[in-house]
Design an enzyme around this catalytic site. Sequence first.
Site, PDB file in Angstrom:
ATOM      1  N   LYS A  78      10.525 -65.798   6.489  1.00 37.18           N
ATOM      2  CA  LYS A  78       9.385 -65.296   7.248  1.00 37.18           C
ATOM      3  C   LYS A  78       8.468 -66.481   7.533  1.00 37.18           C
ATOM      4  O   LYS A  78       8.289 -67.355   6.682  1.00 37.18           O
ATOM      5  CB  LYS A  78       8.629 -64.251   6.411  1.00 37.18           C
ATOM      6  CG  LYS A  78       7.904 -63.248   7.246  1.00 37.18           C
ATOM      7  CD  LYS A  78       8.856 -62.201   7.801  1.00 37.18           C
ATOM      8  CE  LYS A  78       8.174 -61.153   8.619  1.00 37.18           C
ATOM      9  NZ  LYS A  78       9.090 -60.113   9.098  1.00 37.18           N
ATOM     10  N   GLY A 174       1.402 -44.186  13.310  1.00 33.66           N
ATOM     11  CA  GLY A 174       1.459 -45.456  14.039  1.00 33.66           C
ATOM     12  C   GLY A 174       2.282 -45.354  15.307  1.00 33.66           C
ATOM     13  O   GLY A 174       3.509 -45.306  15.261  1.00 33.66           O
ATOM     14  N   VAL A 178       7.214 -49.657  18.048  1.00 35.78           N
ATOM     15  CA  VAL A 178       8.327 -48.904  17.468  1.00 35.78           C
ATOM     16  C   VAL A 178       7.995 -47.415  17.414  1.00 35.78           C
ATOM     17  O   VAL A 178       8.775 -46.569  17.864  1.00 35.78           O
ATOM     18  CB  VAL A 178       8.658 -49.414  16.035  1.00 35.78           C
ATOM     19  CG1 VAL A 178       9.792 -48.605  15.435  1.00 35.78           C
ATOM     20  CG2 VAL A 178       9.015 -50.893  16.052  1.00 35.78           C
ATOM     21  N   TYR A 180       5.979 -45.368  18.984  1.00 31.79           N
ATOM     22  CA  TYR A 180       5.957 -44.561  20.206  1.00 31.79           C
ATOM     23  C   TYR A 180       7.377 -44.322  20.726  1.00 31.79           C
ATOM     24  O   TYR A 180       7.714 -43.226  21.180  1.00 31.79           O
ATOM     25  CB  TYR A 180       5.079 -45.198  21.294  1.00 31.79           C
ATOM     26  CG  TYR A 180       4.615 -44.135  22.278  1.00 31.79           C
ATOM     27  CD1 TYR A 180       3.457 -43.397  22.024  1.00 31.79           C
ATOM     28  CD2 TYR A 180       5.360 -43.822  23.411  1.00 31.79           C
ATOM     29  CE1 TYR A 180       3.055 -42.376  22.877  1.00 31.79           C
ATOM     30  CE2 TYR A 180       4.964 -42.804  24.271  1.00 31.79           C
ATOM     31  CZ  TYR A 180       3.804 -42.090  24.004  1.00 31.79           C
ATOM     32  OH  TYR A 180       3.411 -41.068  24.836  1.00 31.79           O
TER      33      TYR A 180
END
Length: 346
Positions: A78, A174, A178, A180
Amino acid sequence: MFELMENAGLERLHLACDPETGLRAIVAIHSTVRGPAIGGCRFITYKSENDAVIDASRLARGMSYKAALAGLPHGGAKAVIIKPEHNFDRVALMKSFGRFVEDLGGRYITAMDSGTQTSDMDAISQTCQWVTCTSQSGDPSPMTALGVFEGIKAAIRYRTGNDSLKGIHVALQGLGHVGYAVAKMLYASGAHLTVSDIDQGKLLKAVNELGAKAVAADKIYSVSADVFCPCGLGAIINDHTINELNCDIVAGSANNQLEREEHGELLRRRHIMYAPDYLINAGGLIFVAMQHAGQNDAAIKAKVRQIGTSLYQLFQQADQEDRCTHRIANERAEGIIARASLHPAA
Ligand code: NAD
């Protein structure tokens, strides 16, 4: 610093500072034994430099697990670019980050994450060949959403023996890139939606377009639903929310959903089936890795759809052995990485 690396199981921790562009960046590499480490680059503000290092370090291991369980020839990493507080030239900053990643010689391949977009990847690609998610290759979110949708279908099939999502109630937290897209697929399959987001515009859109019922952000956990689908924040399964949950299944895209490992045990004790986050949300990683390797859309979609099969088998194993899904998934991923470390990739 070394204790942090040890706790996070990191192979390498790279830092870069470029006063000319304001770049302060971290690349935490968890493992390269199965191939080059791949993982997104965050571009957000942090309270301290230490918080930024911790963020990159704690997320890198999950990327290795995700790649291992998805059968991708990669390790996990990351990156974090600390968002400067003062004015900065975004393209120059990203190009500087590109030089940093290029210097790592292909040990790390970067991708989009919170705060970065395809235009940033385009800038990085001007100075670095180890980059995905450019405007040519695209945003991985739709593939993450497809994997989550397949995961929800597999969980419902396991619980009810029925493939249909018609009439299934999903509480979705949320409505971003992603969330939606998952909501749209659920709606098209006949599911009912209750949704929350701190962005009122997104809520209104879901109400108008998907017939969703909107609830306040702190009320989504207690919604009586078949599935709780977290697609916003991490650590949402915690001491406060665990007893509020009123669902049979937790299956969503958010990274690091369990605040602590023991919260997975508590879910099982409450007979709530948990789809481990790094297994169900691997669609985006599958997309970037396979695209980077030059594979076509059909092959990528077929691989993403396998997430449903993997989850179904995990639910079966968890019930057969009366164990938690996240413990079994962790063990599997660690086993794959340990076996590869006997014959590391060149
Ligand atoms: P995003 O930033 O587009 O969407 C996040 C949404 O959550 C936003 O709409 C935001 O307003 C909302 N939100 C923030 N705080 C909230 C709260 N308290 N209550 C309700 N909603 C809240 O992010 P995304 O790309 O859609 O990713 C969603 C999650 O999935 C993240 O945890 C991310 O790390 C994870 N993930 C994303 C991908 C990907 O391909 N984008 C891949 C793997 C994992």
